[in-house]
Design a protein around this motif. Structure first.
Motif, PDB file in Angstrom:
ATOM      1  N   PRO A   1     -19.179  38.282 -23.483  1.00  0.00           N
ATOM      2  CA  PRO A   1     -20.386  37.471 -23.691  1.00  0.00           C
ATOM      3  C   PRO A   1     -20.129  35.957 -23.740  1.00  0.00           C
ATOM      4  O   PRO A   1     -19.188  35.511 -24.411  1.00  0.00           O
ATOM      5  CB  PRO A   1     -20.913  37.937 -25.049  1.00  0.00           C
ATOM      6  CG  PRO A   1     -19.972  38.935 -25.570  1.00  0.00           C
ATOM      7  CD  PRO A   1     -18.841  39.118 -24.643  1.00  0.00           C
TER       8      PRO A   1
ATOM      9  N   CYS B   1     -21.800  33.892 -25.286  1.00  0.00           N
ATOM     10  CA  CYS B   1     -22.107  33.309 -26.602  1.00  0.00           C
ATOM     11  C   CYS B   1     -20.830  33.092 -27.405  1.00  0.00           C
ATOM     12  O   CYS B   1     -20.805  32.301 -28.332  1.00  0.00           O
ATOM     13  CB  CYS B   1     -23.091  34.190 -27.380  1.00  0.00           C
ATOM     14  SG  CYS B   1     -22.364  35.646 -28.114  1.00  0.00           S
TER      15      CYS B   1
ATOM     16  N   TYR C   1     -25.101  39.010 -24.337  1.00  0.00           N
ATOM     17  CA  TYR C   1     -25.116  39.451 -25.730  1.00  0.00           C
ATOM     18  C   TYR C   1     -25.240  38.247 -26.680  1.00  0.00           C
ATOM     19  O   TYR C   1     -24.593  37.228 -26.486  1.00  0.00           O
ATOM     20  CB  TYR C   1     -23.832  40.227 -26.040  1.00  0.00           C
ATOM     21  CG  TYR C   1     -23.655  40.549 -27.496  1.00  0.00           C
ATOM     22  CD1 TYR C   1     -24.349  41.610 -28.073  1.00  0.00           C
ATOM     23  CD2 TYR C   1     -22.823  39.776 -28.302  1.00  0.00           C
ATOM     24  CE1 TYR C   1     -24.208  41.889 -29.416  1.00  0.00           C
ATOM     25  CE2 TYR C   1     -22.675  40.050 -29.644  1.00  0.00           C
ATOM     26  CZ  TYR C   1     -23.365  41.112 -30.195  1.00  0.00           C
ATOM     27  OH  TYR C   1     -23.225  41.380 -31.528  1.00  0.00           O
ATOM     28  N   GLY C   2     -26.106  38.380 -27.664  1.00  0.00           N
ATOM     29  CA  GLY C   2     -26.215  37.357 -28.708  1.00  0.00           C
ATOM     30  C   GLY C   2     -27.039  36.138 -28.338  1.00  0.00           C
ATOM     31  O   GLY C   2     -27.085  35.178 -29.088  1.00  0.00           O
ATOM     32  N   LEU C   3     -27.691  36.168 -27.178  1.00  0.00           N
ATOM     33  CA  LEU C   3     -28.477  35.007 -26.762  1.00  0.00           C
ATOM     34  C   LEU C   3     -29.930  35.403 -26.510  1.00  0.00           C
ATOM     35  O   LEU C   3     -30.221  36.565 -26.225  1.00  0.00           O
ATOM     36  CB  LEU C   3     -27.888  34.398 -25.482  1.00  0.00           C
ATOM     37  CG  LEU C   3     -26.562  33.655 -25.671  1.00  0.00           C
ATOM     38  CD1 LEU C   3     -25.947  33.316 -24.328  1.00  0.00           C
ATOM     39  CD2 LEU C   3     -26.768  32.387 -26.500  1.00  0.00           C
ATOM     40  N   PRO C   4     -30.834  34.438 -26.588  1.00  0.00           N
ATOM     41  CA  PRO C   4     -32.245  34.735 -26.292  1.00  0.00           C
ATOM     42  C   PRO C   4     -32.464  34.880 -24.782  1.00  0.00           C
ATOM     43  O   PRO C   4     -31.630  34.429 -23.992  1.00  0.00           O
ATOM     44  CB  PRO C   4     -32.978  33.500 -26.819  1.00  0.00           C
ATOM     45  CG  PRO C   4     -31.974  32.404 -26.813  1.00  0.00           C
ATOM     46  CD  PRO C   4     -30.630  33.042 -27.009  1.00  0.00           C
TER      47      PRO C   4
END
Lengths: 209, 265
Positions: free
Chosen positions: B165, B167, B201-204
């Protein structure tokens, strides 16, 4: 605003350079390094940690704040007499044997360090014996065990069993995508945390801090 | 381009529920719709559904084979589940996945030799999850040499560069793209594959990032994707990017998709 509130403010506005400069300024004004850590840096990190737990900030934002904290700690290090800065507890952490995932574990480490824990990171693919050796060597108050695969959940159970002789002196916290509270209870862990921010809260709770 | 439809995955709650209560109609429909939308292979993952993985997979393989006439991709790290699934597959299946971790290699290679499936080979070894392009290329070499040496046709080997990811590190997007390119150059006879969801993953706005990454992967020479074929904008972008990358002769697929009203943006 006091300089410590300013440091916290700089932390939560994602500005590592500002945090570093304010830390230098605070030192030059004679502010105690421990106050800078506790009331500036950790206060900022805790604030972001809570926001992260509530899904209001994203991982990269947490990483920026962690970087700000590290930058400030580099400035403070010469001013902290060895062992003078009392970490609140020692936390040994690792990902179980045959599991190579570390993103979640590393986020937990960032949150724990941000909250003032001393963290011993055993890395990934950690066999039960290595967890036990680390407990003997570092005398932690708490051990965190991570697993990301359904196939390595069994290793988590084995690791908890292997740590049985030390259970009087340690708490065991487990987490990772396939782990549930039910599973944590079943393998006799002391606690389960669904994400990195709640891991700190759960650790504090287990240790009565 | 090979499209592996990803929707029959037990990490999705509706799928796990359907497996647990043996709701064959729901799962057959999901397989059929993916095939109609352009999937070449249907991924089947039962790992986190309630019940026994081997029994669940056997049930699902039998069920889906009657529903679609395209191959299945058996998605499990568990050799017992893979063996049970492979023994039931009428068509040549795909397995997802083998790695260069020694325990997994030793357990899964014999199944590959016995049943000769297509193989998704993930760039991981005993040293862990790779960090750099060089790490990935080194592990890919181990996988390709090992598989081809064991009699697998290079054409059946799909190397997954292991996408991490952005992020965590914004360099991870380019690392995966460069590794894909490097694998294509080093092993011209072998295919490359990746999923699209790790990157975001982990992002808008994950779907947007997934789609943008897919377009970049096409430019890097990616041969196959594990994706949601029911996502029309994704499939449209895939057609468009293949045309733009010179991988659609005379743009005929793109034109046909447009004419059929399948292009959506």
């Amino acid at each position: 605003m006091s300089i410590l509130s300013e440091i916290k403010e700089a932390m939560i506005s994602y500005n590592p350079q500002w945090v570093k400069e304010l830390t230098e300024k605070a030192l030059s004004e004679g502010v105690d390094a421990h106050s800078i850590i506790n009331d500036g840096l950790i206060a900022g990190m805790n604030y972001i940690g809570a926001k992260f737990r509530d899904n209001e900030v994203y991982i990269p934002e947490v990483l920026v704040v962690a970087r700000a904290m590290h930058a400030a700690m580099d400035v403070l290090k010469p001013h902290l007499i060895k062992d003078d800065f009392k970490r609140k507890a020692t936390f040994v952490i690792g990902t179980v044997k045959q599991d190579l995932h570390d993103i979640g574990k590393n986020l937990v480490i960032i949150m724990l360090e941000g909250a003032g824990y001393k963290v011993v990171d055993l890395g990934v693919d950690v066999p039960p014996e290595k967890f036990a050796r680390a407990v003997e060597e570092h005398r932690p108050q708490i051990v965190g065990i991570s697993a990301l695969l359904t196939t390595t959940l069994g290793q988590m159970r084995t690791t908890v069993e292997h740590l049985k002789p030390y259970r009087d002196s340690i708490k065991i916290l487990v987490g990772g995508a396939p782990v549930t509270q039910r599973f944590a209870d079943e393998i006799n862990a002391d606690g389960y945390a669904p994400d990195a921010a709640s891991a700190v809260e759960k650790a504090n709770e287990l240790l009565g801090l | 381009m090979v499209i592996v439809g990803e929707l029959i995955n037990s990490t999705r709650r509706d799928v796990a529920g359907a497996i647990a209560r043996r709701d064959g109609a729901f799962l057959k429909d999901l397989a059929r719709r993916q095939a109609e939308a352009g999937a070449d292979i249907i991924d089947v993952n039962v790992a986190v559904a309630d019940g026994d993985e081997v029994e669940n997979l056997k049930w699902l393989v039998n069920l889906l084979q009657g529903a679609v006439d395209i191959p299945l991709c058996l998605d499990s790290p568990n050799p017992a589940a893979l063996k049970a699934g492979l023994s039931l597959c009428g068509q040549r299946a795909m397995i997802n996945s083998i790695t260069a971790e020694s325990h997994r290699w030793d357990e899964i290679l014999p199944l590959i030799q016995q049943y000769k499936p297509r193989v998704l080979a993930l760039c991981m070894d005993d040293g862990g999850v790779p960090e750099t392009v060089e790490d990935r290329l080194r592990i890919a070499a181990k996988l390709v040499d090992g598989l081809v040496g064991a009699g697998v046709s290079g054409d059946d080997v799909f190397i997954d560069p292991l996408v991490k990811p952005i992020c965590i590190n914004t360099g991870y997007g380019m690392t995966a793209l460069k590794a894909t390119r490097a694998v294509k150059v080093a092993f011209p006879g072998v295919k490359t594959i990746c999923g699209l969801s790790n990157i975001s993953y982990g992002l808008p706005g994950r779907r947007l990032l997934n789609r943008a990454f897919m377009v970049m992967c096409v430019a890097a020479g990616m041969d196959a994707f594990i994706l949601d074929p029911l996502d029309r904008p994704t499939m449209s972008l895939l057609d468009a990017s293949l045309a733009l990358a010179g991988r659609d002769e005379y743009c005929m697929n793109y034109i046909a998709a447009a004419r059929a009203g399948k292009i959506e943006f």
